[in-house]
Enzyme design. Structure first.
Site, PDB file in Angstrom:
ATOM      1  N   ARG A   1     -16.038 -39.587 -41.009  1.00 48.07           N
ATOM      2  CA  ARG A   1     -14.653 -39.923 -41.372  1.00 48.07           C
ATOM      3  C   ARG A   1     -14.692 -40.835 -42.584  1.00 48.07           C
ATOM      4  O   ARG A   1     -15.763 -41.258 -43.020  1.00 48.07           O
ATOM      5  CB  ARG A   1     -13.855 -40.499 -40.188  1.00 48.07           C
ATOM      6  CG  ARG A   1     -14.575 -41.312 -39.181  1.00 48.07           C
ATOM      7  CD  ARG A   1     -15.161 -42.581 -39.662  1.00 48.07           C
ATOM      8  NE  ARG A   1     -14.208 -43.395 -40.392  1.00 48.07           N
ATOM      9  CZ  ARG A   1     -14.509 -44.273 -41.306  1.00 48.07           C
ATOM     10  NH1 ARG A   1     -15.773 -44.493 -41.650  1.00 48.07           N
ATOM     11  NH2 ARG A   1     -13.596 -44.975 -41.923  1.00 48.07           N
ATOM     12  N   GLY A   2     -13.500 -41.140 -43.127  1.00 51.95           N
ATOM     13  CA  GLY A   2     -13.425 -41.872 -44.394  1.00 51.95           C
ATOM     14  C   GLY A   2     -13.288 -40.829 -45.488  1.00 51.95           C
ATOM     15  O   GLY A   2     -14.055 -39.853 -45.523  1.00 51.95           O
ATOM     16  N   ALA A   3     -12.304 -41.039 -46.382  1.00 53.95           N
ATOM     17  CA  ALA A   3     -11.916 -39.980 -47.321  1.00 53.95           C
ATOM     18  C   ALA A   3     -13.085 -39.376 -48.122  1.00 53.95           C
ATOM     19  O   ALA A   3     -13.288 -38.158 -48.100  1.00 53.95           O
ATOM     20  CB  ALA A   3     -10.807 -40.500 -48.233  1.00 53.95           C
TER      21      ALA A   3
ATOM     22  N   ARG B   1      -8.127 -32.127 -41.226  1.00 54.95           N
ATOM     23  CA  ARG B   1      -7.377 -33.395 -41.314  1.00 54.95           C
ATOM     24  C   ARG B   1      -6.462 -33.303 -42.544  1.00 54.95           C
ATOM     25  O   ARG B   1      -6.889 -32.813 -43.589  1.00 54.95           O
ATOM     26  CB  ARG B   1      -8.322 -34.609 -41.446  1.00 54.95           C
ATOM     27  CG  ARG B   1      -9.205 -34.790 -40.219  1.00 54.95           C
ATOM     28  CD  ARG B   1      -9.890 -36.143 -40.215  1.00 54.95           C
ATOM     29  NE  ARG B   1      -8.990 -37.220 -39.851  1.00 54.95           N
ATOM     30  CZ  ARG B   1      -9.303 -38.512 -39.940  1.00 54.95           C
ATOM     31  NH1 ARG B   1     -10.478 -38.882 -40.418  1.00 54.95           N
ATOM     32  NH2 ARG B   1      -8.439 -39.446 -39.584  1.00 54.95           N
TER      33      ARG B   1
ATOM     34  N   GLN C   1     -12.226 -48.712 -36.157  1.00 54.66           N
ATOM     35  CA  GLN C   1     -13.217 -48.493 -37.229  1.00 54.66           C
ATOM     36  C   GLN C   1     -13.728 -49.825 -37.792  1.00 54.66           C
ATOM     37  O   GLN C   1     -14.872 -49.910 -38.232  1.00 54.66           O
ATOM     38  CB  GLN C   1     -12.601 -47.669 -38.381  1.00 54.66           C
ATOM     39  CG  GLN C   1     -12.373 -46.209 -38.066  1.00 54.66           C
ATOM     40  CD  GLN C   1     -10.990 -45.943 -37.532  1.00 54.66           C
ATOM     41  OE1 GLN C   1     -10.373 -46.817 -36.922  1.00 54.66           O
ATOM     42  NE2 GLN C   1     -10.486 -44.751 -37.743  1.00 54.66           N
TER      43      GLN C   1
ATOM     44  N   ASP D   1      -6.859 -43.176 -48.532  1.00 58.49           N
ATOM     45  CA  ASP D   1      -7.032 -41.733 -48.276  1.00 58.49           C
ATOM     46  C   ASP D   1      -6.344 -40.886 -49.329  1.00 58.49           C
ATOM     47  O   ASP D   1      -6.698 -39.737 -49.547  1.00 58.49           O
ATOM     48  CB  ASP D   1      -6.507 -41.389 -46.884  1.00 58.49           C
ATOM     49  CG  ASP D   1      -7.511 -41.861 -45.857  1.00 58.49           C
ATOM     50  OD1 ASP D   1      -7.525 -43.071 -45.588  1.00 58.49           O
ATOM     51  OD2 ASP D   1      -8.324 -41.041 -45.399  1.00 58.49           O
TER      52      ASP D   1
ATOM     53  N   ASN E   1      -3.315 -45.290 -46.469  1.00 62.19           N
ATOM     54  CA  ASN E   1      -4.604 -45.730 -45.893  1.00 62.19           C
ATOM     55  C   ASN E   1      -4.385 -45.930 -44.397  1.00 62.19           C
ATOM     56  O   ASN E   1      -3.268 -45.740 -43.880  1.00 62.19           O
ATOM     57  CB  ASN E   1      -5.092 -47.010 -46.585  1.00 62.19           C
ATOM     58  CG  ASN E   1      -6.524 -47.364 -46.193  1.00 62.19           C
ATOM     59  OD1 ASN E   1      -7.403 -46.503 -46.184  1.00 62.19           O
ATOM     60  ND2 ASN E   1      -6.778 -48.605 -45.841  1.00 62.19           N
ATOM     61  N   LYS E   2      -5.432 -46.309 -43.712  1.00 63.21           N
ATOM     62  CA  LYS E   2      -5.398 -46.464 -42.254  1.00 63.21           C
ATOM     63  C   LYS E   2      -4.185 -47.252 -41.784  1.00 63.21           C
ATOM     64  O   LYS E   2      -3.797 -48.255 -42.406  1.00 63.21           O
ATOM     65  CB  LYS E   2      -6.697 -47.156 -41.821  1.00 63.21           C
ATOM     66  CG  LYS E   2      -6.853 -47.435 -40.345  1.00 63.21           C
ATOM     67  CD  LYS E   2      -6.705 -46.201 -39.493  1.00 63.21           C
ATOM     68  CE  LYS E   2      -7.616 -45.077 -39.891  1.00 63.21           C
ATOM     69  NZ  LYS E   2      -7.224 -43.754 -39.348  1.00 63.21           N
TER      70      LYS E   2
END
Ligand code: MRU
Length: 344
Positions: free
Chosen positions: A45-47, A88, A195, A236, A246-247
């Site tokens: 995960r993570g862009a 996603r 995370q 993201d 973002n998150k």
């Protein structure tokens, strides 16, 4: 130092991030469906890391194709890309990487498909290596916002685990430390799936960085007390007007920063900038399973059976809260983003 993802002996090897920090386990994806599943289930995960995984997924998918004529080869590869793209919706790096790989194939349409299969593996490895270089450049362009003794708040994980290596939000921190500055990091735990606690705290400790874990709702109090000097987060997707997805929880951090006169920075590769999306309201926000909110890591139930739940995985921070966006091409005001071109 760990490797987030690599191409190794015909498979895509990645650290299974759902097992961290308790177990450091590498898993091998042998076909593109396994890569797609790893993206969906957040094993990776993570862009930027999602983009690299998708590029390697395309390279894996190509190896399965038996058709030798270019048109049929491309058509099948496009369907592999479509499958990966469905996993996603928010991180634009996923779509960017797939497009880059498919364009690479189109640009090499005269080549034999056997050769193309090899070239696709190389191209996906290039993408990984470029990402690490880009992150180091982000670090160089961001290091001077960190003075000796600076305390930095970060949210979610935009470190080495979220990228090919070195991270985006962590890059200026690493460069500042290399320059001999003393730095302290506060990591928001990042509910619902932690995370910050599981990944950022782990990787910064591995790297020997002074990191303190806090719950998300502590950030404001720490800012008010003067404990936080600056905030740096990843993203993201950055829209053309400089709004940033973002998150979930990033927006709250940004608003708290403004209230407390604390600079709020976003660190991204230009592959995260989406000039086709005019503003943040148009960024698709992933809605994830209710179970992530009602249970801690899918195990311990913490809410009544049947309670109504919302679980948007990302939020949008309007450009006006952002001090600067740090990229591999330099540091920009959010309103300057529209002039930038993406790499690749
Ligand atoms: O749901 P995740 O863990 O993929 O969300 C990750 C983030 O929000 C990161 O901050 C973002 O992708 C930037 S990573 C350099």
């Amino acid at each position: 130092m760990f490797k987030t993802i690599e191409w190794k002996d015909g498979v895509v090897r990645m650290i299974d991030q759902t097992r961290l920090p308790l177990e450091v386990i590498y898993m091998d994806c042998r076909d593109y469906r396994e890569v797609a599943d790893a993206i969906k289930t957040l094993k990776i995960r993570g862009a930027p890391a999602i983009g690299i995984a998708a590029a390697m997924g395309i390279a894996l998918g190509a190896q399965e194709i038996e058709e030798r004529d270019f048109k049929s080869f491309y058509k099948i590869l496009e369907s592999v890309g479509n499958h990966l793209a469905k996993q996603r919706p928010t991180a634009v790096n996923l779509f960017w990487a797939i497009e880059r790989m498919l364009n690479f194939v189109k640009n090499n349409s005269k080549k034999d498909t056997k050769e193309l299969k090899e070239l696709l593996i190389k191209e996906s490895i290039n993408l990984l290596e470029e990402d690490i270089k880009v992150n180091k450049a982000i670090g160089r362009h961001g290091a001077d916002i960190i003075k000796d003794g600076t305390t930095i708040l970060t949210h979610c994980n935009a470190g080495a685990l979220a990228t090919g290596g070195y991270g985006t939000a962590t890059a200026p921190i690493f460069v500042a430390i290399e320059q001999g500055k003393r730095v302290k990091v506060f990591a928001d735990e990042t509910r619902p799936i932690l995370q910050g606690a599981r990944l950022t705290a782990w990787e910064l400790m591995e790297a020997g960085v002074d990191v303190t874990l806090i719950t998300d709702n502590m950030a404001g109090a720490l800012m008010k007390k003067g404990i936080i000097d600056i905030a740096i987060v990843g993203a993201d997707r950055v829209a053309k007007n400089g709004d940033v997805a973002n998150k979930i929880g990033t927006y709250s951090v940004a608003v708290l920063c403004k209230e407390n006169k604390i600079p709020f920075y976003v660190a991204v590769p230009t592959s995260t900038i989406d000039l086709n999306t005019p503003s943040g309201d148009l960024i698709p926000i992933e809605e994830r399973s209710q179970n992530e909110v009602t249970h801690i890591m899918g195990k311990l139930q913490i809410a009544p059976h049947g309670v109504k739940v919302m679980n948007p995985a990302f939020d949008v921070t309007p450009a006006r809260y952002i001090t600067a966006i740090i990229t591999e091409k330099g540091r920009f005001k959010p309103e300057e983003i529209k002039k930038l071109e993406r790499i690749g």
